[in-house]
Design a protein around this motif. Structure first.
Motif, PDB file in Angstrom:
ATOM      1  N   VAL A 133       0.880  -1.167   0.000  1.00 52.01           N
ATOM      2  CA  VAL A 133       0.000   0.000   0.000  1.00 52.01           C
ATOM      3  C   VAL A 133       0.921   1.222   0.000  1.00 52.01           C
ATOM      4  O   VAL A 133       1.827   1.319   0.832  1.00 52.01           O
ATOM      5  CB  VAL A 133      -0.904   0.015   1.252  1.00 52.01           C
ATOM      6  CG1 VAL A 133      -1.754   1.278   1.290  1.00 52.01           C
ATOM      7  CG2 VAL A 133      -1.765  -1.242   1.306  1.00 52.01           C
ATOM      8  N   VAL A 134       0.689   2.130  -0.940  1.00 55.12           N
ATOM      9  CA  VAL A 134       1.491   3.350  -1.032  1.00 55.12           C
ATOM     10  C   VAL A 134       0.687   4.490  -0.403  1.00 55.12           C
ATOM     11  O   VAL A 134      -0.464   4.727  -0.771  1.00 55.12           O
ATOM     12  CB  VAL A 134       1.850   3.678  -2.498  1.00 55.12           C
ATOM     13  CG1 VAL A 134       2.666   4.967  -2.577  1.00 55.12           C
ATOM     14  CG2 VAL A 134       2.607   2.518  -3.139  1.00 55.12           C
ATOM     15  N   ILE A 135       1.321   5.169   0.554  1.00 55.77           N
ATOM     16  CA  ILE A 135       0.684   6.268   1.271  1.00 55.77           C
ATOM     17  C   ILE A 135       1.480   7.545   1.037  1.00 55.77           C
ATOM     18  O   ILE A 135       2.693   7.579   1.261  1.00 55.77           O
ATOM     19  CB  ILE A 135       0.618   5.971   2.786  1.00 55.77           C
ATOM     20  CG1 ILE A 135      -0.245   4.727   3.041  1.00 55.77           C
ATOM     21  CG2 ILE A 135       0.112   7.181   3.558  1.00 55.77           C
ATOM     22  CD1 ILE A 135      -0.168   4.203   4.459  1.00 55.77           C
ATOM     23  N   GLU A 136       0.778   8.584   0.601  1.00 53.31           N
ATOM     24  CA  GLU A 136       1.373   9.903   0.462  1.00 53.31           C
ATOM     25  C   GLU A 136       1.117  10.669   1.754  1.00 53.31           C
ATOM     26  O   GLU A 136      -0.039  10.858   2.153  1.00 53.31           O
ATOM     27  CB  GLU A 136       0.716  10.634  -0.716  1.00 53.31           C
ATOM     28  CG  GLU A 136       1.102  12.090  -0.833  1.00 53.31           C
ATOM     29  CD  GLU A 136       0.247  12.861  -1.823  1.00 53.31           C
ATOM     30  OE1 GLU A 136       0.648  13.973  -2.173  1.00 53.31           O
ATOM     31  OE2 GLU A 136      -0.829  12.371  -2.231  1.00 53.31           O
ATOM     32  N   LEU A 137       2.202  11.049   2.443  1.00 49.11           N
ATOM     33  CA  LEU A 137       2.063  11.859   3.647  1.00 49.11           C
ATOM     34  C   LEU A 137       1.815  13.315   3.258  1.00 49.11           C
ATOM     35  O   LEU A 137       2.177  13.743   2.163  1.00 49.11           O
ATOM     36  CB  LEU A 137       3.321  11.750   4.516  1.00 49.11           C
ATOM     37  CG  LEU A 137       3.592  10.378   5.112  1.00 49.11           C
ATOM     38  CD1 LEU A 137       4.916  10.382   5.880  1.00 49.11           C
ATOM     39  CD2 LEU A 137       2.452   9.929   6.018  1.00 49.11           C
ATOM     40  N   LEU A 138       1.205  14.069   4.162  1.00 51.89           N
ATOM     41  CA  LEU A 138       0.842  15.462   3.903  1.00 51.89           C
ATOM     42  C   LEU A 138       1.521  16.383   4.923  1.00 51.89           C
ATOM     43  O   LEU A 138       0.867  16.943   5.804  1.00 51.89           O
ATOM     44  CB  LEU A 138      -0.684  15.605   3.960  1.00 51.89           C
ATOM     45  CG  LEU A 138      -1.460  14.661   3.031  1.00 51.89           C
ATOM     46  CD1 LEU A 138      -2.942  14.694   3.337  1.00 51.89           C
ATOM     47  CD2 LEU A 138      -1.181  15.016   1.573  1.00 51.89           C
ATOM     48  N   PRO A 139       2.861  16.542   4.817  1.00 56.22           N
ATOM     49  CA  PRO A 139       3.579  17.342   5.807  1.00 56.22           C
ATOM     50  C   PRO A 139       3.188  18.817   5.789  1.00 56.22           C
ATOM     51  O   PRO A 139       3.346  19.511   6.791  1.00 56.22           O
ATOM     52  CB  PRO A 139       5.045  17.153   5.429  1.00 56.22           C
ATOM     53  CG  PRO A 139       5.024  16.773   3.992  1.00 56.22           C
ATOM     54  CD  PRO A 139       3.751  16.000   3.791  1.00 56.22           C
ATOM     55  N   ASP A 140       2.641  19.298   4.687  1.00 55.47           N
ATOM     56  CA  ASP A 140       2.205  20.692   4.627  1.00 55.47           C
ATOM     57  C   ASP A 140       0.938  20.906   5.462  1.00 55.47           C
ATOM     58  O   ASP A 140       0.652  22.006   5.904  1.00 55.47           O
ATOM     59  CB  ASP A 140       1.974  21.121   3.177  1.00 55.47           C
ATOM     60  CG  ASP A 140       1.070  20.169   2.407  1.00 55.47           C
ATOM     61  OD1 ASP A 140       1.118  18.950   2.675  1.00 55.47           O
ATOM     62  OD2 ASP A 140       0.302  20.634   1.540  1.00 55.47           O
ATOM     63  N   VAL A 141       0.168  19.826   5.690  1.00 57.31           N
ATOM     64  CA  VAL A 141      -1.086  19.890   6.447  1.00 57.31           C
ATOM     65  C   VAL A 141      -0.871  19.486   7.911  1.00 57.31           C
ATOM     66  O   VAL A 141      -1.407  20.117   8.821  1.00 57.31           O
ATOM     67  CB  VAL A 141      -2.140  18.954   5.799  1.00 57.31           C
ATOM     68  CG1 VAL A 141      -3.409  18.906   6.633  1.00 57.31           C
ATOM     69  CG2 VAL A 141      -2.443  19.390   4.380  1.00 57.31           C
ATOM     70  N   ALA A 142      -0.098  18.431   8.123  1.00 56.81           N
ATOM     71  CA  ALA A 142       0.133  17.899   9.474  1.00 56.81           C
ATOM     72  C   ALA A 142       1.607  17.497   9.604  1.00 56.81           C
ATOM     73  O   ALA A 142       1.956  16.316   9.560  1.00 56.81           O
ATOM     74  CB  ALA A 142      -0.784  16.707   9.732  1.00 56.81           C
ATOM     75  N   PRO A 143       2.492  18.480   9.769  1.00 52.34           N
ATOM     76  CA  PRO A 143       3.938  18.177   9.788  1.00 52.34           C
ATOM     77  C   PRO A 143       4.386  17.265  10.922  1.00 52.34           C
ATOM     78  O   PRO A 143       5.207  16.376  10.701  1.00 52.34           O
ATOM     79  CB  PRO A 143       4.593  19.563   9.904  1.00 52.34           C
ATOM     80  CG  PRO A 143       3.516  20.489  10.373  1.00 52.34           C
ATOM     81  CD  PRO A 143       2.215  19.910   9.898  1.00 52.34           C
ATOM     82  N   LYS A 144       3.838  17.435  12.130  1.00 55.64           N
ATOM     83  CA  LYS A 144       4.279  16.612  13.270  1.00 55.64           C
ATOM     84  C   LYS A 144       3.842  15.148  13.108  1.00 55.64           C
ATOM     85  O   LYS A 144       4.600  14.223  13.395  1.00 55.64           O
ATOM     86  CB  LYS A 144       3.745  17.188  14.580  1.00 55.64           C
ATOM     87  CG  LYS A 144       4.391  18.504  14.987  1.00 55.64           C
ATOM     88  CD  LYS A 144       3.771  19.058  16.243  1.00 55.64           C
ATOM     89  CE  LYS A 144       4.459  20.270  16.804  1.00 55.64           C
ATOM     90  NZ  LYS A 144       4.676  21.354  15.887  1.00 55.64           N
ATOM     91  N   HIS A 145       2.615  14.939  12.638  1.00 58.98           N
ATOM     92  CA  HIS A 145       2.124  13.576  12.435  1.00 58.98           C
ATOM     93  C   HIS A 145       2.876  12.885  11.293  1.00 58.98           C
ATOM     94  O   HIS A 145       3.222  11.709  11.400  1.00 58.98           O
ATOM     95  CB  HIS A 145       0.616  13.581  12.156  1.00 58.98           C
ATOM     96  CG  HIS A 145      -0.204  13.867  13.368  1.00 58.98           C
ATOM     97  ND1 HIS A 145      -0.341  15.133  13.899  1.00 58.98           N
ATOM     98  CD2 HIS A 145      -0.927  13.045  14.166  1.00 58.98           C
ATOM     99  CE1 HIS A 145      -1.119  15.079  14.971  1.00 58.98           C
ATOM    100  NE2 HIS A 145      -1.488  13.825  15.165  1.00 58.98           N
ATOM    101  N   SER A 146       3.141  13.613  10.224  1.00 52.81           N
ATOM    102  CA  SER A 146       3.892  13.051   9.097  1.00 52.81           C
ATOM    103  C   SER A 146       5.298  12.659   9.541  1.00 52.81           C
ATOM    104  O   SER A 146       5.790  11.577   9.211  1.00 52.81           O
ATOM    105  CB  SER A 146       3.969  14.064   7.943  1.00 52.81           C
ATOM    106  OG  SER A 146       2.679  14.348   7.454  1.00 52.81           O
TER     107      SER A 146
END
Length: 166
Positions: free
Chosen positions: A20-33
Motif C-alpha cells: 500500500v502506497v501512502i502519500e504523507l501530507l507534511p504541509d497539512v500535518a507536519p508533526k504527524h507526518s
C-alpha cells in the motif's frame, strides 16, 4: 524501482498480499507526518497488527507497544510509542476514503503512533481527528484486511518503510 512524487513523504506499507502506497501530507500535518516516518525508519511498525477493523468504516493499527507480542494482543489499541503524544493538527481536509487519520483517546492532543485508514467517506470525523496522509495505491489491499474488534486472525503490517530509504 517505482517513481514517487515525493519519496521522502511516501510510505510503503507492506501487507501479506502486496504494498500500500501512502502519500504523507507534511504541509497539512507536519508533526504527524514526521512521527510516521520516524517510527517507520526505526522499524517500530513492522509486525504490528490491525487491531480494530470495522467494515465500511476503517482499519486501525499502529500500537507499537502492544500490537506485536501475542501475550499483549488483548491490550492492542491501548498503547502507543515511547515518544511523547502529538498535538492535534486539525485541518479542513475531509476524512474521505483512503485518507490516513491519527487515532487518539478522548483528548485531542493524545495521538501517538496509532493510525487508521478510512474505508469510506467518514465526514463525521472531520475536524476531530488529524488527517495526515492518503492511500495513492493499494486500496484494494486495505479493503481485504481482516475485520473484527479485534479480528480473530488479524492482518499485520509486514513492514513499513519510507520510499526514500528503499
Amino acid at each position: 524501482m517505482a517513481e514517487y512524487k515525493d519519496p521522502e513523504n511516501t510510505i510503503l506499507l507492506e501487507l501479506k498480499n502486496g504494498t500500500v502506497v501512502i502519500e504523507l501530507l507534511p504541509d497539512v500535518a507536519p508533526k504527524h507526518s514526521e512521527r510516521m516516518k520516524e517510527l517507520a525508519r526505526s522499524g517500530a511498525y513492522d509486525g504490528v497488527v490491525f487491531h480494530r477493523v470495522i467494515s465500511g468504516f476503517m482499519a486501525q493499527t499502529g500500537d507499537v507497544k502492544n500490537g506485536k507480542d501475542p501475550m499483549m494482543m488483548r491490550h492492542a489499541g491501548t498503547g502507543g510509542s515511547d515518544l511523547p503524544d502529538l498535538p492535534a493538527e486539525f485541518s479542513k481536509l475531509p476524512h474521505d476514503r483512503g485518507t490516513i487519520g491519527a487515532a487518539r483517546s478522548a483528548n485531542p492532543n493524545s495521538a501517538n503512533s496509532q493510525f487508521f485508514i478510512n474505508f469510506s467517506d467518514n465526514n463525521f470525523l472531520n475536524g476531530q481527528y488529524t488527517v495526515y496522509g492518503r492511500v495513492t495505491s493499494g486500496m484494494d489491499l486495505v479493503d481485504a484486511i481482516a475485520v473484527g474488534e479485534p479480528p480473530a486472525d488479524p492482518d499485520l503490517m509486514v513492514s513499513v518503510k519510507v520510499a526514500a530509504d528503499v
